[in-house]
Write a protein that holds these residues in place. Structure first.
Motif, PDB file in Angstrom:
ATOM      1  N   PHE A 198      24.015   1.132 -53.112  1.00  0.00           N
ATOM      2  CA  PHE A 198      24.998   0.998 -54.196  1.00  0.00           C
ATOM      3  C   PHE A 198      25.829   2.263 -54.376  1.00  0.00           C
ATOM      4  N   LEU A 199      25.242   3.386 -54.058  1.00  0.00           N
ATOM      5  CA  LEU A 199      26.009   4.632 -54.094  1.00  0.00           C
ATOM      6  C   LEU A 199      27.109   4.589 -53.017  1.00  0.00           C
ATOM      7  N   LYS A 200      26.713   4.115 -51.841  1.00  0.00           N
ATOM      8  CA  LYS A 200      27.697   3.994 -50.750  1.00  0.00           C
ATOM      9  C   LYS A 200      28.758   2.952 -51.093  1.00  0.00           C
ATOM     10  N   MET A 201      28.308   1.887 -51.758  1.00  0.00           N
ATOM     11  CA  MET A 201      29.272   0.856 -52.157  1.00  0.00           C
ATOM     12  C   MET A 201      30.301   1.486 -53.097  1.00  0.00           C
ATOM     13  N   TYR A 202      29.815   2.247 -54.063  1.00  0.00           N
ATOM     14  CA  TYR A 202      30.721   2.863 -55.047  1.00  0.00           C
ATOM     15  C   TYR A 202      31.729   3.767 -54.360  1.00  0.00           C
ATOM     16  N   GLU A 203      31.219   4.567 -53.409  1.00  0.00           N
ATOM     17  CA  GLU A 203      32.107   5.525 -52.748  1.00  0.00           C
ATOM     18  C   GLU A 203      33.016   4.874 -51.713  1.00  0.00           C
ATOM     19  N   GLY A 204      32.558   3.737 -51.171  1.00  0.00           N
ATOM     20  CA  GLY A 204      33.318   3.128 -50.089  1.00  0.00           C
ATOM     21  C   GLY A 204      34.235   1.998 -50.523  1.00  0.00           C
ATOM     22  N   LEU A 205      34.188   1.629 -51.796  1.00  0.00           N
ATOM     23  CA  LEU A 205      34.966   0.459 -52.230  1.00  0.00           C
ATOM     24  C   LEU A 205      36.457   0.612 -51.971  1.00  0.00           C
ATOM     25  N   LYS A 206      36.943   1.842 -52.086  1.00  0.00           N
ATOM     26  CA  LYS A 206      38.397   2.017 -51.893  1.00  0.00           C
ATOM     27  C   LYS A 206      38.810   1.726 -50.443  1.00  0.00           C
ATOM     28  N   TYR A 207      37.815   1.811 -49.530  1.00  0.00           N
ATOM     29  CA  TYR A 207      38.127   1.513 -48.117  1.00  0.00           C
ATOM     30  C   TYR A 207      37.767   0.072 -47.761  1.00  0.00           C
ATOM     31  N   PHE A 208      37.178  -0.636 -48.711  1.00  0.00           N
ATOM     32  CA  PHE A 208      36.716  -1.990 -48.420  1.00  0.00           C
ATOM     33  C   PHE A 208      37.906  -2.938 -48.283  1.00  0.00           C
ATOM     34  N   ARG A 209      37.882  -3.684 -47.178  1.00  0.00           N
ATOM     35  CA  ARG A 209      38.989  -4.632 -46.950  1.00  0.00           C
ATOM     36  C   ARG A 209      38.646  -5.943 -47.648  1.00  0.00           C
ATOM     37  N   GLY A 210      39.558  -6.374 -48.456  1.00  0.00           N
ATOM     38  CA  GLY A 210      39.316  -7.571 -49.259  1.00  0.00           C
ATOM     39  C   GLY A 210      39.084  -8.830 -48.457  1.00  0.00           C
ATOM     40  N   ASP A 211      39.511  -8.825 -47.175  1.00  0.00           N
ATOM     41  CA  ASP A 211      39.387 -10.059 -46.389  1.00  0.00           C
ATOM     42  C   ASP A 211      37.964 -10.255 -45.857  1.00  0.00           C
ATOM     43  N   SER A 212      37.131  -9.205 -45.876  1.00  0.00           N
ATOM     44  CA  SER A 212      35.764  -9.402 -45.377  1.00  0.00           C
ATOM     45  C   SER A 212      34.801  -9.637 -46.550  1.00  0.00           C
ATOM     46  N   ASN A 213      33.635 -10.125 -46.199  1.00  0.00           N
ATOM     47  CA  ASN A 213      32.668 -10.503 -47.219  1.00  0.00           C
ATOM     48  C   ASN A 213      31.912  -9.266 -47.710  1.00  0.00           C
ATOM     49  N   LEU A 214      31.882  -9.080 -49.018  1.00  0.00           N
ATOM     50  CA  LEU A 214      31.250  -7.880 -49.579  1.00  0.00           C
ATOM     51  C   LEU A 214      29.765  -7.823 -49.234  1.00  0.00           C
ATOM     52  N   PHE A 215      29.093  -8.974 -49.343  1.00  0.00           N
ATOM     53  CA  PHE A 215      27.656  -8.932 -49.080  1.00  0.00           C
ATOM     54  C   PHE A 215      27.369  -8.599 -47.620  1.00  0.00           C
ATOM     55  N   THR A 216      28.210  -9.107 -46.708  1.00  0.00           N
ATOM     56  CA  THR A 216      28.000  -8.782 -45.286  1.00  0.00           C
ATOM     57  C   THR A 216      28.049  -7.272 -45.093  1.00  0.00           C
ATOM     58  N   TRP A 217      29.019  -6.672 -45.779  1.00  0.00           N
ATOM     59  CA  TRP A 217      29.168  -5.220 -45.693  1.00  0.00           C
ATOM     60  C   TRP A 217      27.921  -4.518 -46.261  1.00  0.00           C
ATOM     61  N   LEU A 218      27.479  -4.960 -47.442  1.00  0.00           N
ATOM     62  CA  LEU A 218      26.298  -4.362 -48.072  1.00  0.00           C
ATOM     63  C   LEU A 218      25.041  -4.600 -47.230  1.00  0.00           C
ATOM     64  N   TYR A 219      24.983  -5.770 -46.641  1.00  0.00           N
ATOM     65  CA  TYR A 219      23.833  -6.137 -45.809  1.00  0.00           C
ATOM     66  C   TYR A 219      23.722  -5.190 -44.616  1.00  0.00           C
ATOM     67  N   ARG A 220      24.878  -4.910 -44.004  1.00  0.00           N
ATOM     68  CA  ARG A 220      24.881  -3.980 -42.865  1.00  0.00           C
ATOM     69  C   ARG A 220      24.410  -2.596 -43.291  1.00  0.00           C
ATOM     70  N   ILE A 221      24.935  -2.141 -44.433  1.00  0.00           N
ATOM     71  CA  ILE A 221      24.533  -0.812 -44.920  1.00  0.00           C
ATOM     72  C   ILE A 221      23.022  -0.804 -45.175  1.00  0.00           C
ATOM     73  N   THR A 222      22.538  -1.899 -45.764  1.00  0.00           N
ATOM     74  CA  THR A 222      21.106  -1.980 -46.093  1.00  0.00           C
ATOM     75  C   THR A 222      20.240  -1.883 -44.838  1.00  0.00           C
ATOM     76  N   VAL A 223      20.599  -2.682 -43.838  1.00  0.00           N
ATOM     77  CA  VAL A 223      19.788  -2.684 -42.607  1.00  0.00           C
ATOM     78  C   VAL A 223      19.820  -1.300 -41.957  1.00  0.00           C
ATOM     79  N   ASN A 224      21.010  -0.729 -41.856  1.00  0.00           N
ATOM     80  CA  ASN A 224      21.119   0.572 -41.194  1.00  0.00           C
ATOM     81  C   ASN A 224      20.427   1.678 -41.984  1.00  0.00           C
ATOM     82  N   ASP A 225      20.544   1.626 -43.299  1.00  0.00           N
ATOM     83  CA  ASP A 225      19.859   2.629 -44.128  1.00  0.00           C
ATOM     84  C   ASP A 225      18.348   2.496 -43.997  1.00  0.00           C
TER      85      ASP A 225
END
Lengths: 201, 184
Positions: free
Chosen positions: B54-81
């Motif tokens: 969630f810290l990464k989400m907060y910091e990365g939201l400005k770079y988040f592309r609206g066309d992709s799925n937010l959870f997919t993005w969070l899911y990737r961060i979760t697995v890699n973390d």
């Protein structure tokens, strides 16, 4: 169907998550392949166990604690990045400015060697400047030099200052000239006892 | 009340609305927690991952592309973390056991918590713990989250075939280990 394809589909097969067609293919394969059949028994046991087993679940207290914890970390990160900004930019800039000021100040300062020793004429130097640049140590050596060159008219002496020189009082600065020839002679001989005695007269 | 879509909440966060950020955290915290927990296999580590994500989400939201799925993005961060945390722990295993244990006791887990955690630790968790990190990640992504192999391959930067092989190995090992525990 290849054995490896069947094995990776077994967990979903036993959980009923495969399509009808896939399920048909898998059961057909299991009826004919003894190694996959053996493997399937273990996988089925695993699926059953996972279904039965319930991992410890956090309570609502935990779920409610996530937002405050994340907010705290965001705040910490913000403070840290402010501090990092100070370390990264402001402190080096301040250090550079200080160095620049010191350099500029030292460039504007007159060189005491040239001014006070090459063409030594103490009468031409204002008292205020003397007090700014002369330490007791350098004054002592210059007074020695003065007395060697002395014609009897050029130098003047101030007994208070001389006292400070004799006492090697580094906190005091020469601020006047000497005019007592006898004392100047004693200075040139570095006879401190005699100088003190003369001053006490 | 009608729930706002992810991208609407993202827009509001970018305009400085903190409540929208909290809403997103609430929306995904459990899914992220369980994804992490099944990979790292401990509540404390999963909690660390959740906060990081969630810290990464907060910091990365400005770079988040609206066309992709937010959870997919969070899911990737979760697995890699989660995988990074496992790698770090593996590195820590080279530190003498007593030092590591003392450190853990002082910083994160009281003796009482440890006893409770051990009581709750299931045979599945024990089996998963013995898997190499990537096999663990692949198994939990596939088994619990039903993530397609193609998606897993992208997240883990591996081939689809390699990911399937990892899953194959993981299923075989886990079923074998659980059977052993059950019978032995």
């Amino acid at each position: 169907m290849k054995c490896s394809d069947v094995v990776i589909m077994l967990p979903e097969y036993f959980r009923g998550k495969t399509s009808e067609a896939s399920s048909g293919n898998i059961s057909e394969h299991l009826n004919t392949c003894s190694s996959c059949k053996a493997e399937s028994i273990h996988v089925q046991a695993m699926v059953d166990l996972i279904r039965k087993e319930k991992a410890w679940e956090p309570d609502s207290f935990y779920w409610n604690s996530i937002i405050p914890k994340v907010q705290d970390r965001i705040e910490q990160r913000r403070n840290r990045s402010r501090f990092e900004w100070i370390i990264r930019f402001i402190m080096p800039a301040a250090a550079a400015a200080s160095v620049l000021i010191i350099l500029l100040t030292s460039l504007n300062m007159p060189n005491s060697d040239n001014r006070y020793t090459d063409n030594l004429n103490l009468n031409s130097i204002p008292v205020s400047e003397l007090s700014e640049y002369y330490t007791v140590q350098s004054a002592f050596s210059e007074f020695n030099q003065l007395s060697l060159d002395s014609s009897g008219n050029e130098e003047s002496a101030d007994t208070e200052i001389l006292k400070e020189i004799v006492a090697q009082d580094d906190n005091n600065i020469v601020s006047s000239y000497f005019d007592d020839k006898e004392i100047l002679d004693l200075i040139s001989q570095e006879n401190e006892t005699a100088i003190v005695a003369a001053l006490q007269k | 009340m009608e729930q706002k879509l992810d991208h609407e909440l993202v827009d509001e966060i970018l305009r400085g609305n903190n409540q929208s950020f909290n809403q997103l955290v609430k929306r995904y915290q459990e899914r992220i927690y369980w994804t992490a927990r099944r990979i790292v296999n401990s509540h404390e580590d999963a909690d660390d991952v959740v906060q990081n994500v969630f810290l990464k989400m907060y910091e990365g939201l400005k770079y988040f592309r609206g066309d992709s799925n937010l959870f997919t993005w969070l899911y990737r961060i979760t697995v890699n973390d989660s995988l990074n945390l496992l790698r770090k722990k593996r590195f820590l295993q080279f530190i003498p056991y007593e030092e590591y244990f003392e450190d853990k006791m002082q910083t994160s887990e009281s003796a009482h918590d440890k006893v409770i955690r051990q009581e709750y630790q299931t045979s599945l968790e024990r089996a998963i713990e013995k898997l190499p990190p990537k096999q663990r990640a692949v198994f939990s992504m596939r088994y619990f989250n039903e993530t397609p192999f193609e998606e897993m391959a992208k997240i883990l930067k591996k081939s689809v075939g390699g990911t399937k092989a990892n899953y194959f190995q993981a299923v075989k090992k886990i079923s074998g280990m659980m059977r052993k525990e059950l019978t032995g």
